[in-house]
Write a protein that holds these residues in place. Structure first.
Motif, PDB file in Angstrom:
ATOM      1  N   ALA A 163       0.829  -1.210   0.000  1.00  0.00           N
ATOM      2  CA  ALA A 163       0.000   0.000   0.000  1.00  0.00           C
ATOM      3  C   ALA A 163       0.861   1.257   0.000  1.00  0.00           C
ATOM      4  N   GLN A 164       1.967   1.232   0.739  1.00  0.00           N
ATOM      5  CA  GLN A 164       2.844   2.402   0.791  1.00  0.00           C
ATOM      6  C   GLN A 164       3.430   2.707  -0.583  1.00  0.00           C
ATOM      7  N   LYS A 165       3.915   1.692  -1.267  1.00  0.00           N
ATOM      8  CA  LYS A 165       4.511   1.906  -2.589  1.00  0.00           C
ATOM      9  C   LYS A 165       3.472   2.491  -3.561  1.00  0.00           C
ATOM     10  N   THR A 166       2.255   2.003  -3.478  1.00  0.00           N
ATOM     11  CA  THR A 166       1.186   2.508  -4.357  1.00  0.00           C
ATOM     12  C   THR A 166       0.838   3.945  -4.003  1.00  0.00           C
ATOM     13  N   ALA A 167       0.649   4.218  -2.723  1.00  0.00           N
ATOM     14  CA  ALA A 167       0.244   5.554  -2.285  1.00  0.00           C
ATOM     15  C   ALA A 167       1.306   6.606  -2.594  1.00  0.00           C
ATOM     16  N   PHE A 168       2.570   6.227  -2.506  1.00  0.00           N
ATOM     17  CA  PHE A 168       3.652   7.177  -2.748  1.00  0.00           C
ATOM     18  C   PHE A 168       4.093   7.210  -4.208  1.00  0.00           C
ATOM     19  N   GLY A 169       3.555   6.304  -5.032  1.00  0.00           N
ATOM     20  CA  GLY A 169       3.951   6.247  -6.431  1.00  0.00           C
ATOM     21  C   GLY A 169       5.366   5.738  -6.624  1.00  0.00           C
ATOM     22  N   ASP A 170       5.839   4.901  -5.698  1.00  0.00           N
ATOM     23  CA  ASP A 170       7.197   4.365  -5.771  1.00  0.00           C
ATOM     24  C   ASP A 170       7.215   2.981  -6.417  1.00  0.00           C
ATOM     25  N   LYS A 171       8.319   2.662  -7.079  1.00  0.00           N
ATOM     26  CA  LYS A 171       8.471   1.322  -7.639  1.00  0.00           C
ATOM     27  C   LYS A 171       8.581   0.324  -6.507  1.00  0.00           C
ATOM     28  N   ASP A 172       7.893  -0.805  -6.641  1.00  0.00           N
ATOM     29  CA  ASP A 172       7.867  -1.790  -5.561  1.00  0.00           C
ATOM     30  C   ASP A 172       8.978  -2.821  -5.725  1.00  0.00           C
TER      31      ASP A 172
END
Length: 453
Positions: A355-364
């Motif tokens: 969820a954090q990667k999605t919310a921040f727009g970061d590559k997972d």
């Protein structure tokens, strides 16, 4: 996905060259006590710390001429890595006088800038030893790791870090390839696959060495040194984060180019360089940590980290990393996330990280490298405890305590990480204005869940 030809597992075979040991300064490891705990009791043992080899004096085996001076190698002594290892020796350390490292009972203090007789030292990195020749290996699954810390003397731009990396127990000590070993702090690696390590696998990283253009003491060689990393504590008085960094390789591994994640290939690295972090400020609670905060960094406090497995065993899958604090006799639960798109959480789990990667727009990259499961595998194999103080010549520690990237909107989720100004943390400023900065770690404990505080 990764080039196998560029990866060299750091096995320690007997070869004709050697990483030598100097005799001009006797090596005496500062004593540091440590406690093993079970429910109801803790047993203290007398251990010690050793200084990382990168900080040590490196000179000719037959005299005192520098093999490495400032941020450059002497090419007459070090025309290649093997010859350099044969010609040069790592020497013992004057811990308090040269490096500002002192211990007393269970407390370790690391000073930031130390003016010695022959040089000015900036920062340091030490490892906890099991005995005079071996690093202490920690197996953290279904365990609780606890320490006290004083960050009141750590301003913006500094990092007093305590973390685990999957180094080898003897530091690569071999019959010929590395005669120094853990006693002299060899064998470092981490998830950033650093290129500034002077010796990798007992061989000097001198070939292709490029002196840093903004750090008078550092540079980078062709090789990087990768391994899994569990950041228990990266912090100053303003911000703190804990972060697992899994890798697709096992143990210390040399890399080049893409496999190191160099330049634009950051997300092609064998390690997850970003990790899955929990920084209370970044996760929406602006008042939890800092001077006068719920965790008040103006005074000492206790940090507790619990590694929870699916079946509550030391071999089960790692499913959660919990954090809590103790200060003034009060147990303080970790802050709860307050970010749109992330369910309320106060710990690191797979769902939280996704969820954090999605919310921040970061590559997972965290999930791509196996996430908590692979991190747990490294914790089960065993890791070495590292404690350090450092400033950041790459991005001024803004990733920890300020707005980062600096050109992004601070209101965008994940960008604001602390209250430090975006022009803070420059090493030349921190070294000039805060040379007396320091961090203190004490009362280090490992035990069953709930036994250490």
């Amino acid at each position: 996905m990764f080039s196998k030809t560029a990866l060299v597992t750091l096995t320690y075979l007997s070869v004709a060259f050697a990483q030598q040991v100097g005799t001009l300064t006797a090596e005496s490891h500062p004593a540091l006590s440590f406690s093993d705990c079970t429910e109801g009791s803790c047993k203290q043992s007398a251990l010690s710390v050793t200084l990382d080899s990168n900080w040590r004096w490196l000179h000719t085996t037959s005299g005192s001429d520098n093999c490495y001076d400032g941020n450059e190698w002497d090419t007459s002594l070090c025309p290649d890595g093997e010859t350099c290892a044969s010609n040069c020796a790592l020497d013992g350390a004057d811990y308090p006088g040269t490096y500002g490292i002192t211990t007393s009972g269970s407390e370790l203090e690391l000073k930031f800038v130390t003016k010695g007789t022959y040089s000015t030292n900036v920062g340091s990195r030490v490892y906890l030893m099991a005995d005079d020749s071996n690093y202490k290996i920690f197996n953290l699954k279904n365990k609780e790791f606890t320490f006290d810390v004083d960050v009141s003397n750590l301003p913006c731009g500094l990092n007093g870090a305590l973390y685990f990396v999957e180094m080898e127990e003897k530091g690569g000590l071999g019959t010929a390839s590395n005669k120094a070993g853990a006693k002299y702090g060899t064998g470092y690696c981490d998830a950033q696959c650093p290129h500034d390590i002077k010796f990798i696998n007992g061989v000097a990283n001198s070939e292709g060495w490029v002196p840093s253009d903004n750090d008078a003491n550092a540079g980078s060689g062709t090789l990087g040194a990768c391994c899994s990393e569990m950041d228990i504590w990266e912090a100053n008085s303003i911000s703190a984060a804990y972060t697992p960094h899994p890798c697709s390789v096992t143990g210390p591994t040399a890399c080049t180019g893409t496999d190191c994640g160099d330049g634009d290939d950051r997300y092609q690295s064998v390690c997850d360089k970003d990790g899955c972090d929990f920084n209370s400020y970044r996760m929406g609670d602006k008042d939890f940590y800092g001077p006068g905060g719920t965790v008040d960094t103006a005074s000492k406090f206790t940090v507790v980290t619990q590694f929870i497995t699916a079946d509550n065993s030391t071999t089960g899958d790692l499913v959660e990393i919990r954090r809590l604090y103790v200060q003034g006799g009060k147990v303080i639960q970790n802050s709860v996330t307050a970010v749109d798109g992330i369910d309320e959480s106060d710990s690191i789990t797979t769902d939280y990280c996704t969820a954090q990667k999605t919310a921040f727009g970061d590559k997972d990259a965290f999930s791509e490298r196996g996430g908590l499961s692979v991190m747990g595998d490294a914790l089960e194999r065993g890791m070495v405890l590292v404690m350090s103080i450092w400033d950041d010549h790459a991005v001024n520690m803004l990733w920890l305590d300020s707005t980062y990237p600096t050109d992004a909107d601070p209101a965008k989720p994940g960008v604001a990480r602390g209250t430090c100004a975006t022009d803070s943390g420059k090493p030349e400023d921190v070294e000039k204005n805060s040379p007396g900065a320091s961090v203190k770690f004490s009362n280090i404990k490992l035990g069953s869940i709930g036994s250490t505080y």
